[in-house]
Enzyme design. Structure first.
Site, short mmCIF file in Angstrom:
data_model
loop_
_atom_site.label_atom_id
_atom_site.label_comp_id
_atom_site.label_asym_id
_atom_site.label_seq_id
_atom_site.Cartn_x
_atom_site.Cartn_y
_atom_site.Cartn_z
CE LYS A 1 -4.00 -2.18 2.23
NZ LYS A 1 -4.98 -2.04 3.34
CE1 TYR B 1 -9.46 -2.50 0.21
CE2 TYR B 1 -8.60 -0.75 -1.18
CZ TYR B 1 -8.39 -1.81 -0.31
OH TYR B 1 -7.11 -2.15 0.06
CG ASN C 1 -3.69 -2.07 6.82
OD1 ASN C 1 -3.55 -1.78 5.64
ND2 ASN C 1 -4.71 -2.76 7.27
CG HIS D 1 -5.34 -6.22 -0.28
ND1 HIS D 1 -6.57 -6.07 0.31
CD2 HIS D 1 -5.48 -7.18 -1.24
CE1 HIS D 1 -7.43 -6.91 -0.28
NE2 HIS D 1 -6.79 -7.59 -1.24
CD GLU E 1 -9.13 -8.89 -3.51
OE1 GLU E 1 -10.02 -8.59 -2.68
OE2 GLU E 1 -7.99 -9.28 -3.18
P1 IDP Z 1 -8.05 -6.50 5.75
O1 IDP Z 1 -7.23 -5.58 4.87
O2 IDP Z 1 -7.26 -6.99 6.92
O3 IDP Z 1 -8.72 -7.62 4.98
P2 IDP Z 1 -10.64 -5.19 5.82
O4 IDP Z 1 -11.60 -5.29 6.95
O5 IDP Z 1 -10.94 -5.94 4.56
O6 IDP Z 1 -9.19 -5.59 6.38
O7 IDP Z 1 -10.48 -3.64 5.50
C1 IDP Z 1 -9.88 -3.20 4.29
C2 IDP Z 1 -8.95 -2.06 4.60
O8 IDP Z 1 -9.70 -0.95 5.08
C3 IDP Z 1 -7.94 -2.35 5.73
O9 IDP Z 1 -6.81 -3.05 5.31
C4 IDP Z 1 -7.62 -0.94 6.20
O10 IDP Z 1 -6.70 -0.31 5.31
C5 IDP Z 1 -8.98 -0.26 6.09
N1 IDP Z 1 -9.72 -0.34 7.36
C6 IDP Z 1 -10.36 -1.41 7.85
N2 IDP Z 1 -10.95 -1.15 9.03
C7 IDP Z 1 -10.66 0.14 9.29
C8 IDP Z 1 -10.99 1.03 10.38
O11 IDP Z 1 -11.69 0.66 11.34
N3 IDP Z 1 -10.52 2.30 10.28
C9 IDP Z 1 -9.77 2.74 9.22
N4 IDP Z 1 -9.44 1.93 8.18
C10 IDP Z 1 -9.87 0.66 8.22
MG MG Z 2 -10.14 -7.49 3.45
#
Ligand code: IDP
Ligand code: MG
Length: 139
Positions: free
Chosen positions: A11, A51, A114, A117, A128
């Site tokens: 990312k 997304y 974070n 992905h 994807e």
């Molecule tokens: P994942 O990437 O671990 O699968 P997902 O729930 O699919 O997590 O969420 C997609 C992306 O959205 C996350 O990787 C993160 O960048 C962002 N995200 C998820 N939850 C939050 C949140 O509570 N606050 C801000 N960003 C979030």
């Molecule tokens: Mg996810």
């Protein structure tokens, strides 16, 4: 893409911080083979499409702004049990809750930025991967 392939993106925060090489080395050391890869900058439209499943969640607009803030590295990775092994390798969505040694624990600072992905199912890995790569671009 059966259960031996997954899709990943390094990312914008990780690319910007200069962690691309270290993260790819971490991935290869864990036994994943890179079968497609490119550096690209997502448009708002493509990030919203990618997304879509999160549309309506409170963090959606921030997520789109963040994912379009700079280049990403998209890749398809091959290994036995790719999806679940890769999710274990990257760790919890929130880097503060991710286990020691996971990519998010090492390279990410916050839940929104974070570092990486990883697809959450074989079906999504296929969707994807197809979203980012043509047949010609996949080995
Ligand atoms: P994942 O990437 O671990 O699968 P997902 O729930 O699919 O997590 O969420 C997609 C992306 O959205 C996350 O990787 C993160 O960048 C962002 N995200 C998820 N939850 C939050 C949140 O509570 N606050 C801000 N960003 C979030
Ligand atoms: Mg996810």
């Amino acid at each position: 893409m059966k259960n031996n392939r997954t899709f990943t993106m390094i990312k914008p925060d990780a690319v910007e911080n200069g962690y691309t090489g270290a993260i790819l080395a971490h991935i290869e050391k864990a036994g994943f083979k890179i079968v497609a890869m490119k550096l690209k900058k997502l448009t708002t439209e493509s990030a919203r499409n990618f997304y879509k499943i999160h549309e309506g969640r409170p963090f959606f607009n921030d997520l789109i702004n963040y994912m379009t803030s700079g280049p990403i590295v998209a890749a398809i990775l091959e290994k036995e049990n790719a999806v679940s092994d890769f999710r274990a390798l990257i760790g919890n969505t929130n880097p503060q809750e991710a286990k020691e040694g996971t990519i998010r624990r090492i390279y990410a600072k916050s839940i929104d930025a974070n570092a990486i992905h990883g697809s959450d199912s074989d079906d999504n890995a296929l969707i994807e991967g197809d979203f980012h790569f043509t047949n010609e671009e996949v080995i």
